[in-house]
Design an enzyme around this catalytic site. Structure first.
Site, PDB file in Angstrom:
ATOM      1  N   ASP A   1      46.514 116.006  85.062  1.00 26.95           N
ATOM      2  CA  ASP A   1      47.095 117.181  84.395  1.00 26.95           C
ATOM      3  C   ASP A   1      46.573 118.501  84.960  1.00 26.95           C
ATOM      4  O   ASP A   1      46.478 119.502  84.247  1.00 26.95           O
ATOM      5  CB  ASP A   1      46.842 117.129  82.863  1.00 26.95           C
TER       6      ASP A   1
ATOM      7  N   LYS B   1      49.377 119.486  89.501  1.00 28.48           N
ATOM      8  CA  LYS B   1      49.659 119.073  90.895  1.00 28.48           C
ATOM      9  C   LYS B   1      51.147 119.194  91.227  1.00 28.48           C
ATOM     10  O   LYS B   1      51.513 119.563  92.337  1.00 28.48           O
ATOM     11  CB  LYS B   1      49.239 117.607  91.118  1.00 28.48           C
TER      12      LYS B   1
ATOM     13  N   GLY C   1      53.018 112.121  84.338  1.00 26.91           N
ATOM     14  CA  GLY C   1      54.101 112.971  83.834  1.00 26.91           C
ATOM     15  C   GLY C   1      53.990 114.295  84.560  1.00 26.91           C
ATOM     16  O   GLY C   1      53.256 115.173  84.144  1.00 26.91           O
ATOM     17  N   HIS C   2      54.670 114.391  85.694  1.00 24.74           N
ATOM     18  CA  HIS C   2      54.505 115.558  86.577  1.00 24.74           C
ATOM     19  C   HIS C   2      55.609 116.586  86.315  1.00 24.74           C
ATOM     20  O   HIS C   2      56.777 116.321  86.578  1.00 24.74           O
ATOM     21  CB  HIS C   2      54.526 115.094  88.040  1.00 24.74           C
TER      22      HIS C   2
ATOM     23  N   GLN D   1      47.166 111.336  88.544  1.00 25.27           N
ATOM     24  CA  GLN D   1      45.864 111.380  87.854  1.00 25.27           C
ATOM     25  C   GLN D   1      44.895 112.279  88.638  1.00 25.27           C
ATOM     26  O   GLN D   1      45.349 113.236  89.261  1.00 25.27           O
ATOM     27  CB  GLN D   1      45.300 109.970  87.623  1.00 25.27           C
TER      28      GLN D   1
HETATM   29  P1  IMP Z   1      46.268 104.155  82.150  1.00 26.63           P
HETATM   30  O1  IMP Z   1      46.419 104.760  83.503  1.00 26.63           O
HETATM   31  O2  IMP Z   1      47.510 104.241  81.320  1.00 26.63           O
HETATM   32  O3  IMP Z   1      45.689 102.768  82.218  1.00 26.63           O
HETATM   33  O4  IMP Z   1      45.159 105.026  81.351  1.00 26.63           O
HETATM   34  C1  IMP Z   1      43.796 105.059  81.758  1.00 26.63           C
HETATM   35  C2  IMP Z   1      43.202 106.451  81.527  1.00 26.63           C
HETATM   36  O5  IMP Z   1      43.817 107.377  82.416  1.00 26.63           O
HETATM   37  C3  IMP Z   1      43.445 107.019  80.127  1.00 26.63           C
HETATM   38  O6  IMP Z   1      42.336 107.846  79.798  1.00 26.63           O
HETATM   39  C4  IMP Z   1      44.677 107.885  80.295  1.00 26.63           C
HETATM   40  O7  IMP Z   1      44.766 108.908  79.315  1.00 26.63           O
HETATM   41  C5  IMP Z   1      44.410 108.448  81.675  1.00 26.63           C
HETATM   42  N1  IMP Z   1      45.635 108.830  82.400  1.00 26.63           N
HETATM   43  C6  IMP Z   1      46.499 108.012  83.034  1.00 26.63           C
HETATM   44  N2  IMP Z   1      47.484 108.721  83.602  1.00 26.63           N
HETATM   45  C7  IMP Z   1      47.215 110.012  83.345  1.00 26.63           C
HETATM   46  C8  IMP Z   1      47.861 111.234  83.710  1.00 26.63           C
HETATM   47  O8  IMP Z   1      48.878 111.270  84.401  1.00 26.63           O
HETATM   48  N3  IMP Z   1      47.267 112.386  83.259  1.00 26.63           N
HETATM   49  C9  IMP Z   1      46.127 112.374  82.527  1.00 26.63           C
HETATM   50  N4  IMP Z   1      45.495 111.255  82.180  1.00 26.63           N
HETATM   51  C10 IMP Z   1      46.033 110.090  82.581  1.00 26.63           C
END
Ligand code: IMP
Length: 408
Positions: free
Chosen positions: A23, A26, A50-51, A228
């Site tokens: 977040d 990017k 979610g870009h 991420q």
């Molecule tokens: P997962 O990727 O859904 O397995 O989540 C693992 C961790 O990464 C959690 O803390 C999520 O909130 C975080 N996370 C995954 N994708 C994003 C993103 O696009 N933005 C922010 N945090 C993310």
């Protein structure tokens, strides 16, 4: 001669990676850089991302498609380091098409990218409700990567042949079925799932390619888009409170198969403050009304899950480590405008020391078109970041819109 030299520089391949917990903004940077490049390529993660890109007041949230897709002539590549939910990708493509943007004919999906299957997100969700405090996005990301590493995963090319697909689903279910039963979740038959996912195979057949060969041999210029951020990277992040893929530059090599020689510049993206969604350490977290104010002004709610994001100050020592790991050449600093009403701003400049407090600029900066127009106190904030990180800040985003950006 000079013109040719300049255009070559503008067309360098560039990697855009997050240096915090995702977040960072990017997508906007990718969208801006894509304007001068031919290809935008995602290399890791899946629909957990979610870009957001805002053009003429219209916000588009990309989950799987690369964020350069709004430029109508750009090729969009989904590399094999990603885990792809075909249902989400199809919806994303259809929404853009309904809005008048043709994208399907310029999407390349790696033949060996793994697929997020229905049982993956059922299990992700069940674990989150019971045994896990990670706070995942519940999009099946972790279980899909588990299948990949266990060598029981379903890949994009498997969707093209229903018999092969059914056998591979049967094999994968040998592991997942007892777990589904343990959580009292439905166990769909391999045959039913193979029929359904083969339909996605039909839909995407013309999009499936050997992207490794394509990316290594093309003379076209590329933006590699990270998802991420460094703090969520499976190896370099705050394990176990991380995602399941390589969110750093290393993920480009493994997640697309390109040679490291194809990455000419790395841009690390940071926000003017920090946020984090989900569990895990957050040394500069703010737990007072200042956090609420920043969250509201900065709309710090998950684009995918709508969860309120935790808010904190910049942690420069941590970002410095991320710069080292990613070999960052330049910084893109985003959402500095969100801090414009604060009388004071805090920054962590050294590990173990108190946070530094600096005066806020308390004025609207959204009309600034170059660095010298910015208020002195805002310039001092940028210079402090630059000095502590020993890295040039080359872009400052001062608003949501594509053109609300200062290049320095
Ligand atoms: P997962 O990727 O859904 O397995 O989540 C693992 C961790 O990464 C959690 O803390 C999520 O909130 C975080 N996370 C995954 N994708 C994003 C993103 O696009 N933005 C922010 N945090 C993310």
């Amino acid at each position: 001669m000079l013109k040719r030299l300049f255009s070559n520089l503008a067309n360098k391949n560039v990697a855009v990676v997050g240096l915090s917990y995702g977040d960072e903004g990017k997508a906007k940077i990718v969208d801006v850089l894509a304007a001068n490049r031919d290809i935008v390529c995602r290399f890791s993660g899946g629909s957990n991302a979610g870009h957001s890109v805002v053009v003429n007041n219209k916000k588009t949230i990309f989950r799987l498609l690369p964020s350069g897709a709004l430029h109508k002539d750009k090729l969009c590549i989904l590399g094999h380091g990603m885990v792809i939910d075909p249902k989400v990708l199809k919806t994303e493509i259809e929404l853009l098409t309904d809005g008048g943007l043709q994208v399907k004919n310029r999407v390349y999906i790696a033949n060996n990218a793994h697929i997020v299957m229905p049982y993956h997100f059922l299990i992700d969700e069940a674990r989150e409700k019971t045994i896990s405090d990670i706070g995942t996005t519940k999009k099946g990301i972790g279980p899909a990567y588990e299948d990949k590493i266990r060598r029981t995963g379903i890949r994009m090319e498997d969707l093209l042949d229903q018999d092969i697909l059914e056998k591979k689903i049967e094999n994968s279910l040998k592991h997942w079925e007892p777990i589904l039963r343990h959580f009292s979740l439905p166990v769909y038959s391999a045959k039913t799932m193979a029929q359904q996912y083969h339909e996605y195979g039909d839909y995407f057949a013309s999009n499936v390619h050997d992207t490794v060969n394509y990316l290594n041999t093309t003379m076209k210029s590329i933006v590699f888009e990270g998802a991420q951020g460094a703090g969520l990277d499976i190896d370099n992040g705050t394990y176990p409170y991380v995602t399941s893929s390589s969110a750093s530059v290393g993920g480009i090599l493994t997640g697309t198969g390109v040679s490291h020689k194809k990455i000419h510049e790395v841009i690390g993206v940071i926000k003017a403050y920090s946020t984090r969604v989900g569990g895990g350490p957050f040394s500069t977290e703010i737990n007072n009304d200042v956090a609420d104010r920043i969250r509201e002004i900065g709309a710090e709610y998950g684009s995918v899950t709508k969860r309120p994001r935790r808010v904190g100050w910049l942690d420069l020592p941590e970002i410095k480590k991320a710069i080292q790991i990613n070999g960052v050449d330049n910084i893109a600093l985003t959402k500095i405008d969100v801090l414009s009403t604060l009388p004071e701003i805090k920054v962590k400049t050294h590990d173990g020391a108190d946070l530094m407090t600096i005066p806020g600029w308390e004025s609207n900066i959204t009309a600034c078109t170059n660095f010298k127009d910015m208020p002195e106190k805002a310039k001092c904030f940028v210079k402090l970041i630059q000095e502590c990180l020993e890295t040039k800040v080359s872009m400052i985003s001062i608003g949501c819109e594509r053109d609300a950006i200062i290049h320095i």
